[in-house]
Scaffold this motif. Structure first.
Motif, PDB file in Angstrom:
ATOM      1  N   ILE A  23       0.838  -1.203   0.000  1.00 37.92           N
ATOM      2  CA  ILE A  23       0.000   0.000   0.000  1.00 37.92           C
ATOM      3  C   ILE A  23       0.870   1.250   0.000  1.00 37.92           C
ATOM      4  O   ILE A  23       0.600   2.218  -0.715  1.00 37.92           O
ATOM      5  CB  ILE A  23      -0.941  -0.008   1.221  1.00 37.92           C
ATOM      6  CG1 ILE A  23      -1.919  -1.179   1.114  1.00 37.92           C
ATOM      7  CG2 ILE A  23      -1.711   1.312   1.324  1.00 37.92           C
ATOM      8  CD1 ILE A  23      -2.716  -1.433   2.371  1.00 37.92           C
ATOM      9  N   GLU A  24       1.933   1.232   0.808  1.00 36.46           N
ATOM     10  CA  GLU A  24       2.828   2.382   0.874  1.00 36.46           C
ATOM     11  C   GLU A  24       3.543   2.607  -0.456  1.00 36.46           C
ATOM     12  O   GLU A  24       3.714   3.743  -0.893  1.00 36.46           O
ATOM     13  CB  GLU A  24       3.852   2.179   1.994  1.00 36.46           C
ATOM     14  CG  GLU A  24       3.236   2.228   3.384  1.00 36.46           C
ATOM     15  CD  GLU A  24       4.253   1.932   4.473  1.00 36.46           C
ATOM     16  OE1 GLU A  24       5.347   1.413   4.139  1.00 36.46           O
ATOM     17  OE2 GLU A  24       3.960   2.209   5.642  1.00 36.46           O
ATOM     18  N   ARG A  25       3.947   1.507  -1.104  1.00 38.80           N
ATOM     19  CA  ARG A  25       4.639   1.632  -2.386  1.00 38.80           C
ATOM     20  C   ARG A  25       3.718   2.118  -3.494  1.00 38.80           C
ATOM     21  O   ARG A  25       4.151   2.772  -4.438  1.00 38.80           O
ATOM     22  CB  ARG A  25       5.262   0.290  -2.786  1.00 38.80           C
ATOM     23  CG  ARG A  25       6.523  -0.071  -2.020  1.00 38.80           C
ATOM     24  CD  ARG A  25       7.296  -1.171  -2.732  1.00 38.80           C
ATOM     25  NE  ARG A  25       6.551  -2.418  -2.749  1.00 38.80           N
ATOM     26  CZ  ARG A  25       6.730  -3.409  -1.866  1.00 38.80           C
ATOM     27  NH1 ARG A  25       7.610  -3.262  -0.896  1.00 38.80           N
ATOM     28  NH2 ARG A  25       6.041  -4.524  -1.952  1.00 38.80           N
ATOM     29  N   VAL A  36      -3.061   7.011   1.984  1.00 39.80           N
ATOM     30  CA  VAL A  36      -2.921   6.008   3.034  1.00 39.80           C
ATOM     31  C   VAL A  36      -1.446   5.689   3.255  1.00 39.80           C
ATOM     32  O   VAL A  36      -1.094   4.684   3.845  1.00 39.80           O
ATOM     33  CB  VAL A  36      -3.679   4.702   2.678  1.00 39.80           C
ATOM     34  CG1 VAL A  36      -5.155   4.961   2.650  1.00 39.80           C
ATOM     35  CG2 VAL A  36      -3.207   4.139   1.342  1.00 39.80           C
ATOM     36  N   LEU A  37      -0.578   6.559   2.784  1.00 43.83           N
ATOM     37  CA  LEU A  37       0.853   6.327   2.911  1.00 43.83           C
ATOM     38  C   LEU A  37       1.305   6.318   4.365  1.00 43.83           C
ATOM     39  O   LEU A  37       0.931   7.183   5.155  1.00 43.83           O
ATOM     40  CB  LEU A  37       1.632   7.408   2.152  1.00 43.83           C
ATOM     41  CG  LEU A  37       1.610   7.299   0.622  1.00 43.83           C
ATOM     42  CD1 LEU A  37       2.331   8.485   0.026  1.00 43.83           C
ATOM     43  CD2 LEU A  37       2.251   6.008   0.161  1.00 43.83           C
ATOM     44  N   ALA A  38       2.119   5.349   4.686  1.00 41.77           N
ATOM     45  CA  ALA A  38       2.767   5.254   6.003  1.00 41.77           C
ATOM     46  C   ALA A  38       1.784   5.337   7.161  1.00 41.77           C
ATOM     47  O   ALA A  38       2.120   5.763   8.246  1.00 41.77           O
ATOM     48  CB  ALA A  38       3.821   6.349   6.141  1.00 41.77           C
ATOM     49  N   MET A  39       0.556   4.924   6.931  1.00 40.87           N
ATOM     50  CA  MET A  39      -0.480   4.894   7.957  1.00 40.87           C
ATOM     51  C   MET A  39      -0.732   6.266   8.576  1.00 40.87           C
ATOM     52  O   MET A  39      -1.175   6.392   9.706  1.00 40.87           O
ATOM     53  CB  MET A  39      -0.140   3.879   9.052  1.00 40.87           C
ATOM     54  CG  MET A  39      -0.285   2.451   8.575  1.00 40.87           C
ATOM     55  SD  MET A  39      -0.014   1.220   9.860  1.00 40.87           S
ATOM     56  CE  MET A  39       1.758   1.144   9.871  1.00 40.87           C
ATOM     57  N   GLU A  49      -7.924  -1.823   3.266  1.00 39.94           N
ATOM     58  CA  GLU A  49      -6.994  -2.250   2.221  1.00 39.94           C
ATOM     59  C   GLU A  49      -6.177  -3.459   2.681  1.00 39.94           C
ATOM     60  O   GLU A  49      -5.995  -4.421   1.941  1.00 39.94           O
ATOM     61  CB  GLU A  49      -6.054  -1.094   1.865  1.00 39.94           C
ATOM     62  CG  GLU A  49      -6.702   0.030   1.079  1.00 39.94           C
ATOM     63  CD  GLU A  49      -6.961  -0.358  -0.367  1.00 39.94           C
ATOM     64  OE1 GLU A  49      -6.234  -1.224  -0.895  1.00 39.94           O
ATOM     65  OE2 GLU A  49      -7.892   0.194  -0.958  1.00 39.94           O
ATOM     66  N   VAL A  50      -5.673  -3.400   3.904  1.00 37.71           N
ATOM     67  CA  VAL A  50      -4.861  -4.503   4.427  1.00 37.71           C
ATOM     68  C   VAL A  50      -5.705  -5.767   4.553  1.00 37.71           C
ATOM     69  O   VAL A  50      -5.280  -6.859   4.163  1.00 37.71           O
ATOM     70  CB  VAL A  50      -4.251  -4.134   5.796  1.00 37.71           C
ATOM     71  CG1 VAL A  50      -3.565  -5.355   6.422  1.00 37.71           C
ATOM     72  CG2 VAL A  50      -3.248  -2.999   5.643  1.00 37.71           C
TER      73      VAL A  50
END
Length: 211
Positions: A23-25, A36-39, A49-50
């Motif tokens: 998700i981060e990538r 949603v980067l880096a929570m 998503e997870v």
């Protein structure tokens, strides 16, 4: 670390970490339009998503939401986290709690060095049975109580053991973001993430909810 993991828990934790990294990538946005980067963006979208990626990997994962009423001991509140239910085990149905940032749940701005050191020993992503989480809560909340007593400060009700237990141990509503992929039809690792992205774009994607 305060809590040790068995092979099943380690496997699911690794899958969860990989999902977060994916998700981060991706660098994309979530359903509510925020990153949603880096929570640091939308917590609910990150968990959805997870959970979707875990289900795509064959795990019976869901987003869980607990709510509890106020009492003379603690105020009312609600909390959202993930879980995975394993049914094909010798012990019958086994439920594992997944908290994406367990440390943050126990951090205190005025915590002593001893307390902060204890919190740093917690895994960032927690995966474990209810009994294991109860043990963690007991240890950390006991340390928080001791810390505030030594500083001669009041311990907020949201820091107490009963409140922290209510977060994860209250009756919850499980919501699944997508159908479970049968283990016999699991896609190849590289295709699994693409499958989730594709399903997210379908106009009539079905959401399952279990209460």
């Amino acid at each position: 670390m305060i809590c040790r993991s068995n092979s099943a828990e380690s496997k699911i934790r690794n899958a969860t970490k990989e999902a977060v990294k994916e998700i981060e990538r991706s660098g994309g946005g979530c359903a509510c339009g925020r990153s949603v980067l880096a929570m640091t963006g939308c917590r609910s979208c990150m968990m959805r998503e997870v959970s979707g990626r875990l289900r795509n990997a064959g795990y019976d994962s869901a987003v869980c939401k607990t709510k509890w009423k106020s009492s003379q001991h603690i105020p009312s509140g609600e909390h959202t986290f993930l879980d995975v239910v394993q049914r094909n085990t010798k012990k019958g149905e086994v439920r594992l709690i997944i908290e994406l940032n367990l440390r943050a749940e126990f951090e205190m701005a005025r915590g002593s060095e001893e307390y902060n050191r204890l919190v740093r020993r917690l895994p960032e992503i927690f995966v474990g049975k209810v009994e294991k989480l109860q043990g963690v809560i007991k240890v950390i909340c006991g340390a928080a109580k001791k810390c505030m007593k030594e500083k001669k400060m009041h311990l907020g009700p949201w820091r107490k053991q009963r409140y922290m237990q209510a977060k994860w141990l209250s009756p919850c509503e499980r919501t699944m973001s997508m159908p479970l992929v049968p283990s016999s039809r699991l896609p190849k690792p590289k295709a699994s993430m693409l499958t989730v992205d594709f399903l997210d774009k379908l106009p009539n994607r079905t959401a399952l909810e279990v209460v």
